[in-house]
Design a protein around this motif. Structure first.
Motif, mmCIF file in Angstrom:
data_model
loop_
_atom_site.group_PDB
_atom_site.id
_atom_site.type_symbol
_atom_site.label_atom_id
_atom_site.label_comp_id
_atom_site.label_asym_id
_atom_site.label_seq_id
_atom_site.Cartn_x
_atom_site.Cartn_y
_atom_site.Cartn_z
ATOM 1 N N LYS A 39 -15.767 -13.211 13.876
ATOM 2 C CA LYS A 39 -14.241 -14.150 12.760
ATOM 3 C C LYS A 39 -13.876 -12.565 12.146
ATOM 4 O O LYS A 39 -14.797 -11.492 12.406
ATOM 5 N N ASN A 40 -12.198 -11.863 12.262
ATOM 6 C CA ASN A 40 -12.398 -10.473 12.322
ATOM 7 C C ASN A 40 -10.878 -11.391 10.890
ATOM 8 O O ASN A 40 -9.795 -11.361 11.928
ATOM 9 N N GLU A 41 -10.998 -10.281 9.911
ATOM 10 C CA GLU A 41 -9.419 -10.813 9.055
ATOM 11 C C GLU A 41 -8.562 -9.496 9.795
ATOM 12 O O GLU A 41 -7.569 -9.977 8.871
ATOM 13 N N ILE A 42 -8.861 -9.075 10.190
ATOM 14 C CA ILE A 42 -7.875 -7.626 10.281
ATOM 15 C C ILE A 42 -7.249 -7.810 11.921
ATOM 16 O O ILE A 42 -5.880 -7.423 11.689
ATOM 17 N N LEU A 43 -8.070 -8.775 12.977
ATOM 18 C CA LEU A 43 -8.131 -8.084 14.326
ATOM 19 C C LEU A 43 -6.499 -9.239 13.767
ATOM 20 O O LEU A 43 -6.474 -10.637 13.881
ATOM 21 N N ASN A 44 -5.241 -8.832 14.896
ATOM 22 C CA ASN A 44 -3.993 -8.815 14.705
ATOM 23 C C ASN A 44 -3.590 -8.205 16.198
ATOM 24 O O ASN A 44 -4.079 -7.603 16.198
ATOM 25 N N ASP A 45 -2.098 -9.129 16.658
ATOM 26 C CA ASP A 45 -1.485 -8.289 16.953
ATOM 27 C C ASP A 45 -1.871 -6.697 17.644
ATOM 28 O O ASP A 45 -1.020 -6.136 16.295
ATOM 29 N N LYS A 48 0.298 -4.657 15.411
ATOM 30 C CA LYS A 48 1.048 -4.343 13.683
ATOM 31 C C LYS A 48 0.038 -3.779 12.957
ATOM 32 O O LYS A 48 -0.352 -3.781 11.994
ATOM 33 N N LEU A 49 -1.169 -2.572 13.429
ATOM 34 C CA LEU A 49 -2.218 -2.443 12.861
ATOM 35 C C LEU A 49 -1.889 -0.885 13.618
ATOM 36 O O LEU A 49 -1.425 -0.489 14.409
ATOM 37 N N SER A 50 -2.030 -0.256 12.148
ATOM 38 C CA SER A 50 -2.284 1.491 12.385
ATOM 39 C C SER A 50 -3.236 1.424 13.872
ATOM 40 O O SER A 50 -4.478 0.953 14.278
ATOM 41 N N LYS A 52 -5.429 3.560 13.218
ATOM 42 C CA LYS A 52 -7.060 3.811 12.864
ATOM 43 C C LYS A 52 -8.023 2.731 12.727
ATOM 44 O O LYS A 52 -8.955 2.278 13.194
ATOM 45 N N ASN A 53 -7.226 1.603 12.801
ATOM 46 C CA ASN A 53 -7.506 -0.041 12.574
ATOM 47 C C ASN A 53 -7.911 0.000 14.417
ATOM 48 O O ASN A 53 -9.113 -0.876 14.618
ATOM 49 N N ARG A 54 -6.828 0.296 15.197
ATOM 50 C CA ARG A 54 -6.915 -0.534 16.237
ATOM 51 C C ARG A 54 -8.596 0.250 16.968
ATOM 52 O O ARG A 54 -9.476 -0.478 17.743
ATOM 53 N N ASP A 55 -8.828 1.795 16.448
ATOM 54 C CA ASP A 55 -9.885 2.307 17.461
ATOM 55 C C ASP A 55 -11.107 1.130 16.053
ATOM 56 O O ASP A 55 -11.860 0.912 16.798
ATOM 57 N N LEU A 56 -10.807 0.761 15.410
ATOM 58 C CA LEU A 56 -11.707 0.261 14.572
ATOM 59 C C LEU A 56 -12.392 -0.708 15.321
ATOM 60 O O LEU A 56 -13.762 -1.085 15.819
ATOM 61 N N LEU A 57 -11.200 -1.648 15.376
ATOM 62 C CA LEU A 57 -11.407 -2.815 15.879
ATOM 63 C C LEU A 57 -12.144 -3.099 17.468
ATOM 64 O O LEU A 57 -12.496 -3.869 18.178
ATOM 65 N N ARG A 58 -11.740 -1.518 18.456
ATOM 66 C CA ARG A 58 -12.134 -1.241 19.704
ATOM 67 C C ARG A 58 -13.714 -1.500 19.755
ATOM 68 O O ARG A 58 -13.677 -2.133 21.197
ATOM 69 N N ILE A 59 -13.995 -0.683 18.830
ATOM 70 C CA ILE A 59 -15.254 -0.586 19.192
ATOM 71 C C ILE A 59 -16.298 -1.888 18.495
ATOM 72 O O ILE A 59 -17.501 -2.044 19.022
ATOM 73 N N LEU A 60 -15.377 -1.984 17.926
ATOM 74 C CA LEU A 60 -16.531 -3.930 17.271
ATOM 75 C C LEU A 60 -15.888 -4.883 18.189
ATOM 76 O O LEU A 60 -16.961 -5.581 18.698
ATOM 77 N N ALA A 140 -6.539 -3.314 25.470
ATOM 78 C CA ALA A 140 -5.080 -2.841 26.965
ATOM 79 C C ALA A 140 -4.310 -1.576 26.136
ATOM 80 O O ALA A 140 -4.548 -0.261 26.061
ATOM 81 N N LYS A 141 -4.095 -1.955 24.534
ATOM 82 C CA LYS A 141 -3.459 -0.281 24.392
ATOM 83 C C LYS A 141 -4.510 0.576 24.208
ATOM 84 O O LYS A 141 -3.213 1.987 24.088
ATOM 85 N N THR A 142 -5.803 0.581 23.179
ATOM 86 C CA THR A 142 -6.413 1.636 22.992
ATOM 87 C C THR A 142 -6.992 2.658 24.286
ATOM 88 O O THR A 142 -6.643 3.642 24.197
ATOM 89 N N ALA A 143 -7.138 1.553 25.382
ATOM 90 C CA ALA A 143 -7.475 2.144 26.629
ATOM 91 C C ALA A 143 -6.063 3.460 27.233
ATOM 92 O O ALA A 143 -6.400 4.352 27.576
#
Length: 199
Positions: A39-45, A48-50, A52-60, A140-143
């Motif tokens: 589950k994750n409330e922030i995860l989205n396309d 649509k994310l900053s 910073k959030n993309r980098d955090l989500l990548r780790i998760l 894909a985006k962060t890599a």
């Protein structure tokens, strides 16, 4: 929160790509299989994310996913087989690298070629509907952004660190001034005057 996956009772991977519309750099694809209790409330396309959030989500995602993989399809291959085929090839390569074989593939967009005999479903704007596709879009985006930041050091005049290879005015002006590099996609129309020519 987005739905976890398209097919709730199958082992499903989500797959997506980044960098399709760029003038330089690879197209990067990812495939992700998430746990059923993910589950994750922030995860989205990813768009649509900053950052910073993309980098955090990548780790998760990398920590919690059952399996994930990322593939770059380089410029020479894009020029040879075209960007749509390169995007699909990247997705296939990523799926092939998964440690768990999926029973179903959820694909972002409306085009895909069957992979082995695994059933698939194309979902337009799927990265804004399903967590597994959104997770693939993040990886894909962060890599890809990481790759573009690295090659920026080699050719800083194109400012890839900021524009990521997309056709910004500044990027096109740099191509006009300095010419193209080994990272540019030669099959793409790189300068404004080319856009009016039937090449």
């Amino acid at each position: 929160m987005l739905k976890l996956k398209y097919h709730s009772d199958l082992i499903e991977c989500g797959t997506d790509e980044a960098g399709r519309g760029c003038l330089a750099g690879p197209v990067t694809a990812a495939a992700v299989i998430l746990k059923d209790d993910f589950k994750n409330e922030i995860l989205n396309d990813s768009k649509k994310l900053s950052e910073k959030n993309r980098d955090l989500l990548r780790i998760l995602i990398e920590k919690d996913a059952i399996s994930y993989a990322v593939s770059h399809v380089m410029m020479e291959e894009i020029d040879k087989i075209n960007i749509l085929n390169a995007s699909i090839l990247g997705m296939h390569r990523s799926i092939k690298q998964l440690k768990t074989i999926p029973e179903h593939i959820a694909v972002d967009g409306n085009k895909f070629k069957p992979y082995l005999k695994i059933p698939h479903q194309c979902i337009i704007k799927g990265d804004g509907k399903y967590l597994n596709i959104a997770a693939a879009s993040i990886l894909a985006k962060t890599a890809r952004d990481e790759f573009m930041a690295k090659i920026h050091e080699e050719y800083p005049m194109y400012n890839w660190k900021q524009n990521k290879g997309y056709p910004t005015k500044q990027h096109r002006e740099a191509i006009e001034k300095y010419g193209i590099t080994k990272y540019h996609r030669k099959s793409f129309r790189l300068l404004p005057e080319q856009l009016n020519l039937d090449i």
